[in-house]
Design a protein around this motif. Structure first.
Motif, PDB file in Angstrom:
ATOM      1  N   SER A  55      -5.920  -6.637  26.608  1.00  0.00           N
ATOM      2  CA  SER A  55      -6.518  -5.550  25.834  1.00  0.00           C
ATOM      3  C   SER A  55      -7.875  -5.946  25.249  1.00  0.00           C
ATOM      4  O   SER A  55      -8.697  -5.084  24.963  1.00  0.00           O
ATOM      5  CB  SER A  55      -5.569  -5.120  24.711  1.00  0.00           C
ATOM      6  N   GLU A  56      -8.110  -7.237  25.093  1.00  0.00           N
ATOM      7  CA  GLU A  56      -9.395  -7.700  24.585  1.00  0.00           C
ATOM      8  C   GLU A  56     -10.458  -7.740  25.677  1.00  0.00           C
ATOM      9  O   GLU A  56     -11.638  -7.840  25.388  1.00  0.00           O
ATOM     10  CB  GLU A  56      -9.244  -9.087  23.955  1.00  0.00           C
ATOM     11  N   THR A  57     -10.045  -7.661  26.928  1.00  0.00           N
ATOM     12  CA  THR A  57     -11.004  -7.732  28.032  1.00  0.00           C
ATOM     13  C   THR A  57     -11.416  -6.350  28.529  1.00  0.00           C
ATOM     14  O   THR A  57     -12.326  -6.229  29.324  1.00  0.00           O
ATOM     15  CB  THR A  57     -10.426  -8.534  29.214  1.00  0.00           C
ATOM     16  N   ILE A  58     -10.729  -5.316  28.065  1.00  0.00           N
ATOM     17  CA  ILE A  58     -11.035  -3.954  28.493  1.00  0.00           C
ATOM     18  C   ILE A  58     -11.931  -3.292  27.452  1.00  0.00           C
ATOM     19  O   ILE A  58     -11.587  -3.233  26.271  1.00  0.00           O
ATOM     20  CB  ILE A  58      -9.745  -3.128  28.688  1.00  0.00           C
ATOM     21  N   HIS A  59     -13.058  -2.813  27.893  1.00  0.00           N
ATOM     22  CA  HIS A  59     -14.014  -2.158  26.999  1.00  0.00           C
ATOM     23  C   HIS A  59     -14.296  -0.760  27.537  1.00  0.00           C
ATOM     24  O   HIS A  59     -15.076  -0.598  28.482  1.00  0.00           O
ATOM     25  CB  HIS A  59     -15.316  -2.961  26.913  1.00  0.00           C
ATOM     26  N   PRO A  60     -13.673   0.251  26.931  1.00  0.00           N
ATOM     27  CA  PRO A  60     -13.837   1.629  27.425  1.00  0.00           C
ATOM     28  C   PRO A  60     -15.297   2.072  27.504  1.00  0.00           C
ATOM     29  O   PRO A  60     -15.675   2.824  28.392  1.00  0.00           O
ATOM     30  CB  PRO A  60     -13.077   2.480  26.407  1.00  0.00           C
ATOM     31  N   GLU A  61     -16.124   1.573  26.592  1.00  0.00           N
ATOM     32  CA  GLU A  61     -17.539   1.986  26.613  1.00  0.00           C
ATOM     33  C   GLU A  61     -18.274   1.478  27.857  1.00  0.00           C
ATOM     34  O   GLU A  61     -19.321   2.011  28.228  1.00  0.00           O
ATOM     35  CB  GLU A  61     -18.253   1.514  25.336  1.00  0.00           C
TER      36      GLU A  61
END
Length: 66
Positions: A55-61
């Motif tokens: 979850s820390e590696t996924i950046h929706p932006e």
């Protein structure tokens, strides 16, 4: 230098000492000890596992919208 944890600096010093006094057992033993420590450190760094949450590696932006 070894006592201070400055193994790379110590290695240079022991290499010089062994070169200047090739018959010195103590200089060669310290050089070998220092090399062994540096090899162990390199190995430990190579196998070090950095845990990171997905979850820390996924950046929706950063995800483009199509």
């Amino acid at each position: 230098m070894i006592a201070l944890g400055k193994f790379k600096d110590a290695l240079k010093d022991f290499q010089q000492a062994a070169k200047l006094q090739p018959s010195s057992k103590e200089a060669q033993e310290k050089l070998d000890q220092c090399k062994k420590i540096l090899k162990r450190q390199a190995f430990e760094e190579a196998i070090e596992f950095k845990e990171e949450l997905v979850s820390e590696t996924i950046h929706p932006e950063d995800m483009g919208s199509k």
